[in-house]
Design an enzyme around this catalytic site. Structure first.
Site, PDB file in Angstrom:
ATOM      1  N   HIS A   1      -1.838   1.302   7.213  1.00 24.17           N
ATOM      2  CA  HIS A   1      -2.223   1.327   5.801  1.00 24.17           C
ATOM      3  C   HIS A   1      -1.996   2.722   5.231  1.00 24.17           C
ATOM      4  CE1 HIS A   1      -4.162  -0.112   2.216  1.00 24.17           C
ATOM      5  NE2 HIS A   1      -5.181   0.728   2.310  1.00 24.17           N
TER       6      HIS A   1
ATOM      7  N   CYS B   1       0.827  -1.214   0.000  1.00 26.16           N
ATOM      8  CA  CYS B   1       0.000   0.000   0.000  1.00 26.16           C
ATOM      9  C   CYS B   1       0.856   1.257   0.000  1.00 26.16           C
ATOM     10  CB  CYS B   1      -0.926  -0.013   1.207  1.00 26.16           C
ATOM     11  SG  CYS B   1      -0.066  -0.054   2.796  1.00 26.16           S
TER      12      CYS B   1
ATOM     13  N   ASN C   1      -8.190   4.481  -2.276  1.00 26.05           N
ATOM     14  CA  ASN C   1      -7.550   3.275  -1.755  1.00 26.05           C
ATOM     15  C   ASN C   1      -6.854   2.525  -2.889  1.00 26.05           C
ATOM     16  OD1 ASN C   1      -6.805   1.317   0.089  1.00 26.05           O
ATOM     17  ND2 ASN C   1      -8.866   1.031   0.896  1.00 26.05           N
TER      18      ASN C   1
END
EC number: 3.4.22.-
Length: 519
Positions: A433, A301, A483
């Site tokens: 994240h 990520c 995302n």
């Protein structure tokens, strides 16, 4: 010679006696033969009788086993027939509320192979779940079994009854699971793994359904749905979201430029206060963002957030459409990061600073670590000048004066299942994240799901509006975040997360770690 003969006195009576003895010997010989014959015959008959009864016993046992096997087979066939009947009935149920696509079984209908696999999987699941200790079948030759046969038969009937009662729900969940497998292209090693994944899916499905029933109540402003992570266990999710790497203080001091210093260097005069900036900012409308990408099962990520940030600011600076740069290059070549085992956007930007980043077409993403850095493939490398950062109270200023910025968040199970609305659920206590912050906004509570990027089922929206009170129809403030879980997740790959009016409340950790590339 003559004298010897004369000595023998042979009379008639002597001759008769000799004849009698000879007859007696003959009779004894015959009697012995008869006795032996009778003995042999008797033994043969006894042997035949023994063999006959032994064979008859074996035949009876074989017949009994055959009957038992037939009984078990009949029971299994009855179960499968019942499953098939329920599946047919379930397919005709079209009047149920449709929380999301898995309420219908159109894809299952008519697919014989999938139906057979479904029944096989579910039959094994029900046998394991309803009878974990594998209760032995009734044995007529076992005295203990005979003594308790009534109780055992009753227990087995009760177990079967419980199985039949739960079959409707299980067949419903299983049919949804097969549709889920098709949509997300799920492949499992064997039926045992498939059963484990089915249990995980069912747990998450029920969690989603329970949550969506409460939307609008107790201030809940977002909905959930199953997604690519819904066959994960909680332990697997915890392992997937790894803690972000720490940043050495000396590197941060050496390379980071504060937001206000960066603005001063570029002779940009910011607004005096946060409230002086527009109430809405959404870079999805600026044509500087590529569609959300998918990091897959690789813990990269940090690479997607940093590369996505570079892509957006590159397009914004040169007033061009966004160009894809290489996440795989950073995963393979950034030695300060740990590839698919985690990293940090700052360390990724540091790699750009020293080595540059090449186009995505030159170094395509594989979703796993390569043993070697293959940066020789790069025909062109674009570098950055410095690394900028901002404080929580500067987020709105950063979005207006710089553009999209990289932030770290604390992802939880509730975050993972997000589907639409403004997320106000529980977050993880640690930052685990990295994502791209691309805007902010506000909306009336009653209009949360009227956003053009939202694709929430109309029944859920209706229930939401029925559950909220008119007196609570206040304004809600939110962040817009891109995302890296593909465009099928959330609101087209994005999530709206609640914030306060000034944007400095660090909800979900947003604002603690903030970086952006300076080109």
């Amino acid at each position: 010679m003559i004298n010897d003969i004369r000595r023998i006195n042979i009379t008639t009576s002597s001759i008769e006696s000799l004849n009698e003895n000879s007859k007696y010997l003959k009779r004894n010989h015959k009697r012995t033969i008869k006795i032996c014959a009778y003995a042999i015959t008797t033994f043969a008959l006894f042997f035949i009788v023994v063999v006959y009864f032994k064979n008859q016993t074996n035949v009876n046992d074989a017949n009994r086993n055959t009957l038992a096997a037939i009984d078990e087979t009949s029971l299994m066939n009855k179960e499968i027939a019942y499953l098939r009947e329920i599946l047919k009935k379930y397919k005709t149920k079209t009047n149920e509320n449709n929380e999301y696509a898995y309420e219908k079984n159109d894809d299952i209908n008519g697919d014989g192979e999938d139906e057979h696999e479904l029944l096989l999987m579910l039959h094994k699941f029900l046998k394991n779940k309803g009878n974990p200790n594998k209760i032995d079948r009734f044995d007529i030759n076992n005295n203990d079994s005979n003594k308790n046969r009534g109780n055992e038969n009753i227990d087995q009937i009760n177990i079967l009854s419980q199985k039949l009662e739960s079959m409707h729900d299980n067949i419903k969940y299983a049919s949804k699971f097969f549709k889920y497998m098709k949509e997300y292209n799920k492949k499992y090693k064997n039926i045992d793994e498939q059963l484990v994944r089915f249990e995980n899916f069912k747990t998450n499905y029920m969690k989603v359904k329970k949550h969506n029933e409460m939307v609008g109540k107790n201030g809940i402003t977002y909905v959930q749905k199953v997604n690519q992570f819904s066959d994960f266990s909680k332990e697997e999710l915890d392992s997937y979201f790894k803690k972000l790497l720490p940043i050495p203080h000396n590197l941060k001091t050496k390379h980071v430029v504060p937001l206000k210093t960066h603005l001063d260097d570029n002779k940009i005069k910011p607004k005096e206060g946060v409230l002086d900036y527009p109430e809405q900012r959404d870079y999805r409308e600026w044509n500087i963002l590529l569609p959300p990408k998918d990091q897959g099962m690789c813990g990269s990520c940090w690479a997607f957030a940093s590369v996505g940030n570079y892509e957006a600011l590159f397009a914004k600076k040169y007033s061009i459409l966004p160009i894809s740069f290489s996440e795989q290059q950073v995963v393979d070549c950034s030695s300060d990061n740990f590839g698919c085992d985690g990293g940090h956007p700052f360390l990724s930007f540091l790699y750009f600073l020293n080595n540059g980043v090449c186009f995505g077409d030159n170094y395509e993403y594989k979703a796993h670590d390569d043993f070697f850095c293959l940066s020789y493939r790069c025909a062109y490398r674009s570098k950055l000048k410095k690394i900028g950062n901002a404080y929580p109270y500067e987020l709105i200023m950063s979005l207006n004066e710089v553009g999209p910025i990289t932030v770290n968040v604390g992802v939880s199970d509730e975050f993972v299942l997000y589907s639409g609305g403004i997320f106000d659920g529980t977050c993880a206590s640690e930052l685990n994240h990295s994502v791209l912050l691309v805007g902010y906004g506000k909306v009336k509570r009653s209009l949360v799901f009227e956003d053009s990027h939202t694709n929430v089922d109309s029944n859920l929206i209706k229930n939401y509006k029925e559950n909220i009170k008119d007196s609570d129809d206040d304004y809600l403030y939110y962040w817009i975040i891109r995302n890296s879980w593909s465009s099928t997740w959330g609101e087209g790959g994005y999530i709206r997360i609640k914030r306060n009016k000034l944007g400095d409340d660090v909800f979900c950790g947003i604002g603690i770690d903030v970086f952006f590339p300076i080109l």
